[in-house]
Design a protein around this motif. Structure first.
Motif, PDB file in Angstrom:
ATOM      1  N   GLY A 282       5.927  14.152  23.337  1.00 18.41           N
ATOM      2  CA  GLY A 282       7.370  14.163  23.605  1.00 18.41           C
ATOM      3  C   GLY A 282       8.126  13.197  22.703  1.00 18.41           C
ATOM      4  N   GLN A 283       7.761  13.163  21.435  1.00 19.07           N
ATOM      5  CA  GLN A 283       8.365  12.204  20.502  1.00 19.07           C
ATOM      6  C   GLN A 283       8.992  12.928  19.305  1.00 19.07           C
ATOM      7  OE1 GLN A 283       8.562   8.903  20.822  1.00 19.07           O
ATOM      8  NE2 GLN A 283       7.242   8.594  22.625  1.00 19.07           N
ATOM      9  N   THR A 284       9.713  12.149  18.508  1.00 28.70           N
ATOM     10  CA  THR A 284      10.292  12.727  17.278  1.00 28.70           C
ATOM     11  C   THR A 284       9.851  11.896  16.069  1.00 28.70           C
ATOM     12  OG1 THR A 284      12.287  11.418  17.657  1.00 28.70           O
ATOM     13  CG2 THR A 284      12.334  13.731  18.397  1.00 28.70           C
ATOM     14  N   TRP A 285       8.571  11.518  16.086  1.00 24.99           N
ATOM     15  CA  TRP A 285       8.041  10.716  14.987  1.00 24.99           C
ATOM     16  C   TRP A 285       8.172  11.480  13.669  1.00 24.99           C
ATOM     17  CZ3 TRP A 285       3.613  10.463  18.833  1.00 24.99           C
ATOM     18  CH2 TRP A 285       3.714   9.316  19.632  1.00 24.99           C
ATOM     19  N   ARG A 286       8.435  10.714  12.620  1.00 28.22           N
ATOM     20  CA  ARG A 286       8.469  11.349  11.302  1.00 28.22           C
ATOM     21  C   ARG A 286       7.069  11.303  10.686  1.00 28.22           C
ATOM     22  NH1 ARG A 286      12.539   8.770   7.621  1.00 28.22           N
ATOM     23  NH2 ARG A 286      12.056   6.892   8.799  1.00 28.22           N
ATOM     24  N   HIS A 287       6.774  12.316   9.882  1.00 33.88           N
ATOM     25  CA  HIS A 287       5.457  12.418   9.242  1.00 33.88           C
ATOM     26  C   HIS A 287       5.647  12.800   7.777  1.00 33.88           C
ATOM     27  CE1 HIS A 287       4.102  12.958  13.419  1.00 33.88           C
ATOM     28  NE2 HIS A 287       4.977  13.942  13.501  1.00 33.88           N
ATOM     29  N   ARG A 288       4.643  12.524   6.994  1.00 31.85           N
ATOM     30  CA  ARG A 288       4.657  12.985   5.605  1.00 31.85           C
ATOM     31  C   ARG A 288       3.238  13.451   5.261  1.00 31.85           C
ATOM     32  NH1 ARG A 288       7.435  11.889   0.249  1.00 31.85           N
ATOM     33  NH2 ARG A 288       6.103  13.263  -0.977  1.00 31.85           N
ATOM     34  N   ALA A 289       3.108  14.737   5.030  1.00 29.91           N
ATOM     35  CA  ALA A 289       1.788  15.290   4.682  1.00 29.91           C
ATOM     36  C   ALA A 289       1.589  15.226   3.166  1.00 29.91           C
ATOM     37  CB  ALA A 289       1.689  16.734   5.165  1.00 29.91           C
ATOM     38  N   CYS A 290       0.428  14.772   2.744  1.00 29.08           N
ATOM     39  CA  CYS A 290       0.156  14.639   1.305  1.00 29.08           C
ATOM     40  C   CYS A 290      -1.206  15.257   0.985  1.00 29.08           C
ATOM     41  CB  CYS A 290       0.071  13.168   0.889  1.00 29.08           C
ATOM     42  SG  CYS A 290       1.511  12.204   1.322  1.00 29.08           S
ATOM     43  N   VAL A 291      -1.242  16.096   0.006  1.00 32.16           N
ATOM     44  CA  VAL A 291      -2.503  16.677  -0.455  1.00 32.16           C
ATOM     45  C   VAL A 291      -2.471  16.705  -1.979  1.00 32.16           C
ATOM     46  CG1 VAL A 291      -3.973  18.727  -0.484  1.00 32.16           C
ATOM     47  CG2 VAL A 291      -2.773  18.100   1.612  1.00 32.16           C
TER      48      VAL A 291
ATOM     49  N   THR B  68      -0.655   3.793  22.086  1.00 32.62           N
ATOM     50  CA  THR B  68      -1.272   4.518  20.963  1.00 32.62           C
ATOM     51  C   THR B  68      -1.593   5.960  21.376  1.00 32.62           C
ATOM     52  OG1 THR B  68      -3.457   3.779  21.631  1.00 32.62           O
ATOM     53  CG2 THR B  68      -2.357   2.463  19.939  1.00 32.62           C
ATOM     54  N   VAL B  69      -1.632   6.814  20.372  1.00 37.58           N
ATOM     55  CA  VAL B  69      -2.017   8.210  20.628  1.00 37.58           C
ATOM     56  C   VAL B  69      -3.543   8.258  20.596  1.00 37.58           C
ATOM     57  CG1 VAL B  69      -1.817  10.592  19.816  1.00 37.58           C
ATOM     58  CG2 VAL B  69       0.074   8.979  19.448  1.00 37.58           C
ATOM     59  N   PRO B  70      -4.180   8.650  21.703  1.00 37.04           N
ATOM     60  CA  PRO B  70      -5.652   8.633  21.723  1.00 37.04           C
ATOM     61  C   PRO B  70      -6.246   9.522  20.636  1.00 37.04           C
ATOM     62  CG  PRO B  70      -4.744   9.137  23.901  1.00 37.04           C
ATOM     63  CD  PRO B  70      -3.594   9.164  22.946  1.00 37.04           C
ATOM     64  N   HIS B  71      -7.376   9.102  20.141  1.00 34.84           N
ATOM     65  CA  HIS B  71      -8.023   9.889  19.078  1.00 34.84           C
ATOM     66  C   HIS B  71      -8.318  11.316  19.552  1.00 34.84           C
ATOM     67  CE1 HIS B  71     -10.216  10.907  15.520  1.00 34.84           C
ATOM     68  NE2 HIS B  71     -11.246  11.288  16.252  1.00 34.84           N
ATOM     69  N   ALA B  72      -8.657  11.463  20.827  1.00 34.21           N
ATOM     70  CA  ALA B  72      -8.966  12.805  21.346  1.00 34.21           C
ATOM     71  C   ALA B  72      -7.771  13.741  21.166  1.00 34.21           C
ATOM     72  CB  ALA B  72      -9.353  12.708  22.821  1.00 34.21           C
ATOM     73  N   THR B  73      -6.568  13.206  21.322  1.00 34.54           N
ATOM     74  CA  THR B  73      -5.360  14.032  21.156  1.00 34.54           C
ATOM     75  C   THR B  73      -5.217  14.445  19.689  1.00 34.54           C
ATOM     76  OG1 THR B  73      -4.341  12.759  22.922  1.00 34.54           O
ATOM     77  CG2 THR B  73      -2.851  14.048  21.530  1.00 34.54           C
ATOM     78  N   VAL B  74      -5.470  13.488  18.792  1.00 32.06           N
ATOM     79  CA  VAL B  74      -5.357  13.772  17.356  1.00 32.06           C
ATOM     80  C   VAL B  74      -6.420  14.797  16.955  1.00 32.06           C
ATOM     81  CG1 VAL B  74      -5.372  12.748  15.035  1.00 32.06           C
ATOM     82  CG2 VAL B  74      -4.580  11.399  16.994  1.00 32.06           C
ATOM     83  N   ALA B  75      -7.637  14.575  17.450  1.00 28.05           N
ATOM     84  CA  ALA B  75      -8.739  15.483  17.094  1.00 28.05           C
ATOM     85  C   ALA B  75      -8.442  16.896  17.597  1.00 28.05           C
ATOM     86  CB  ALA B  75     -10.052  14.970  17.670  1.00 28.05           C
TER      87      ALA B  75
ATOM     88  N   ALA C   4       3.527  18.002  13.942  1.00 29.52           N
ATOM     89  CA  ALA C   4       4.428  18.642  14.919  1.00 29.52           C
ATOM     90  C   ALA C   4       3.760  18.719  16.285  1.00 29.52           C
ATOM     91  CB  ALA C   4       4.793  20.043  14.424  1.00 29.52           C
ATOM     92  N   ALA C   5       2.460  19.009  16.304  1.00 32.83           N
ATOM     93  CA  ALA C   5       1.742  19.115  17.584  1.00 32.83           C
ATOM     94  C   ALA C   5       1.692  17.755  18.285  1.00 32.83           C
ATOM     95  CB  ALA C   5       0.330  19.640  17.341  1.00 32.83           C
ATOM     96  N   LEU C   6       1.529  16.691  17.508  1.00 33.34           N
ATOM     97  CA  LEU C   6       1.491  15.357  18.121  1.00 33.34           C
ATOM     98  C   LEU C   6       2.843  15.038  18.758  1.00 33.34           C
ATOM     99  CD1 LEU C   6      -0.513  13.295  15.444  1.00 33.34           C
ATOM    100  CD2 LEU C   6      -1.324  14.217  17.633  1.00 33.34           C
ATOM    101  N   ASN C   7       3.912  15.365  18.050  1.00 34.45           N
ATOM    102  CA  ASN C   7       5.245  15.138  18.620  1.00 34.45           C
ATOM    103  C   ASN C   7       5.421  15.926  19.910  1.00 34.45           C
ATOM    104  OD1 ASN C   7       5.986  13.429  16.628  1.00 34.45           O
ATOM    105  ND2 ASN C   7       7.458  14.782  15.624  1.00 34.45           N
ATOM    106  N   ALA C   8       4.977  17.191  19.882  1.00 37.08           N
ATOM    107  CA  ALA C   8       5.145  18.039  21.060  1.00 37.08           C
ATOM    108  C   ALA C   8       4.334  17.488  22.233  1.00 37.08           C
ATOM    109  CB  ALA C   8       4.705  19.464  20.733  1.00 37.08           C
ATOM    110  N   ARG C   9       3.089  17.105  21.972  1.00 36.43           N
ATOM    111  CA  ARG C   9       2.233  16.612  23.055  1.00 36.43           C
ATOM    112  C   ARG C   9       2.722  15.293  23.619  1.00 36.43           C
ATOM    113  NH1 ARG C   9      -3.802  18.740  21.805  1.00 36.43           N
ATOM    114  NH2 ARG C   9      -3.066  20.642  20.859  1.00 36.43           N
TER     115      ARG C   9
END
Ligand code: B12
Ligand code: SF4
Ligand code: SF4
Length: 342
Positions: A116-125, A3-10, A109-114
């Motif tokens: 080293g992944q190519t996860w897909r994302h979808r931003a919704c607002v 899992t990606v630690p919450h600290a990384t996400v924050a 994009a920052a999570l992928n960079a940190r």
């Protein structure tokens, strides 16, 4: 998969100026009761709310491979009660959709960079079919008040919500809130001028926010006479809420701004787009903007000022005037003195 630690996400969120967040594993299909009730109440010109209901009730419908949902709440400057014509505080500055969605994209994009992944994302607002208040409540960012809004006991309700559906397996981080803290308070229901709040939901077709922003036709006199000067959106059920007494300042100066009333009234059709460039208000057509000013002025008894608006002869405005019982001038008389109300 780790899992990606919450600290990384924050940290990735902090870089974007986002500090109120929570992450959850996508829940299964949501209880349809809230949506069905809302549709049964009537949604007027928002019929699309029912058209994509399967997506709205499926948090991952927009990205079926999502492993997590990141929810953020973004503070904007609270409304300041003031005399005269009023618009909702969220629309004071730059259009939040345009600001928040790219921020969330950059978090992905920052999570992928940190990592080293190519996860897909979808931003919704706001614009995507996602039950945003429900998801934020499930994530622990607050409870749904009697004003139908998500409220944090620490920072109130003047918050815009944004989401990142992501394939990144984010560590679950509950926001810590969710318990209903309305208690016996009913201030928002009591102070809503159109009686739009009932049973913890907002009756779309009675809400001034809907009527000024979304409704395309004539506003019924019975509702228009309670507008109390609002010309775009409404914040009365947030102003009423005691949890907003200590609302923090907005998190981005671009969300702040003020409208000069004289400039609003003097605006011309030619300058409408430029004047409101980059702001949510621009999505109103000129005709609906003028309809709203007519109703707002009339609702606070400034009858003598509606003449110039009527004189343009816009069909929607003339129909609105007829609904309000304002004498509509013949087009040939458009330069005449301001009309007296009927
Ligand atoms: C349509 C819409 C409106 C409509 C109608 C809303 C209505 N009838 O409730 C109108 C135009 C009136 C409107 C007005 C406003 N809106 Co609006 N709106 C939306 C939009 C685009 C869709 C909402 C929707 O219908 N979702 C479908 C329903 C089924 O899902 P839901 O939102 O999660 O809500 C349901 C559940 O909460 C459920 N529910 C509640 N409690 C419980 C309990 C249980 C047990 C269950 C099963 C269900 C349940 O019932 C709700 C339906 O009644 C959302 C963005 C989005 N995509 O979500 C913004 C959104 C809700 N709006 C927002 C805002 C800011 C406003 C205004 C304050 C703007 C203004 N100042 O003028 C006003 C507030 C009016 C009010 N008091 O509700 C914010 C709310 C932020 C917050 N802190 O909560 C949102 C989330 C946009 C955003 N991204 O920030 N809005
Ligand atoms: S936004 Fe205004 S009209 Fe709509 S529910 Fe709140 S107080 Fe009532
Ligand atoms: S005004 Fe009172 S009832 Fe309404 S949302 Fe706030 S605390 Fe709840």
């Amino acid at each position: 998969m780790q899992t990606v630690p919450h600290a990384t996400v924050a940290a990735a969120c902090r870089e974007q100026g986002l500090s109120h967040l929570a992450s959850l594993v996508p829940p299964g299909p949501l209880d349809p009761a809230g949506l069905e009730r809302m549709l049964a109440d009537g949604v007027g010109d928002l019929a699309w709310l029912g058209e994509d209901r399967h997506l709205r009730l499926d948090p991952c419908g927009l990205l079926p491979s999502a492993r997590a949902i990141l929810c953020v709440a973004w503070h904007y400057p609270a409304a300041q009660p003031a005399p005269g014509l009023r618009r909702a505080a969220y629309a004071a500055g730059k259009d939040y959709h345009v600001l928040l969605r790219p921020k969330l994209g950059r978090v992905g994009a920052a999570l992928n960079a940190r990592c080293g992944q190519t996860w897909r994302h979808r931003a919704c607002v706001d614009s995507a079919p996602l039950a945003e208040r429900t998801l934020s409540r499930l994530a622990g960012l607050g409870w749904l008040g009697r004003n139908a809004l998500l409220i944090s006991p620490e920072s109130g309700s003047y918050r815009l919500l944004g989401f990142l559906l992501t394939e990144a397996p984010l560590e679950v981080q509950h926001g810590g809130h969710g318990e209903d803290r309305c208690g016996s308070c009913t201030r928002c229901e009591d102070l809503c001028p159109t009686r739009a709040l009932v049973g913890r939901r907002c009756l779309t077709e009675r809400c001034i926010s809907y009527l000024t922003i979304e409704h395309r036709g004539v506003i019924a006199r019975e509702l228009a006479e309670r507008f109390a000067g609002w010309w775009f959106g409404c914040d009365l059920c947030q102003e009423a809420c005691p949890w907003n007494r200590f609302a923090p300042p907005g998190e981005d100066v671009r969300l702040a701004g003020r409208d000069d009333e004289a400039a609003l009234l003097a605006l011309t059709a030619e300058r409408f787009d430029t004047h409101f460039a980059g702001r949510a208000v621009r999505r109103l057509s000129w005709e609906r903007f003028r309809r709203n000013l007519l109703v707002a002025l009339w609702s606070v008894g400034r009858h003598a000022e509606v003449g110039a608006i009527l004189a343009e002869g816009l069909p929607l405005v003339r129909a609105q005037a007829a609904e309000l019982g304002i004498a509509v001038p013949q087009l040939a008389e458009t330069t005449a003195r301001p009309q007296d109300p009927a």
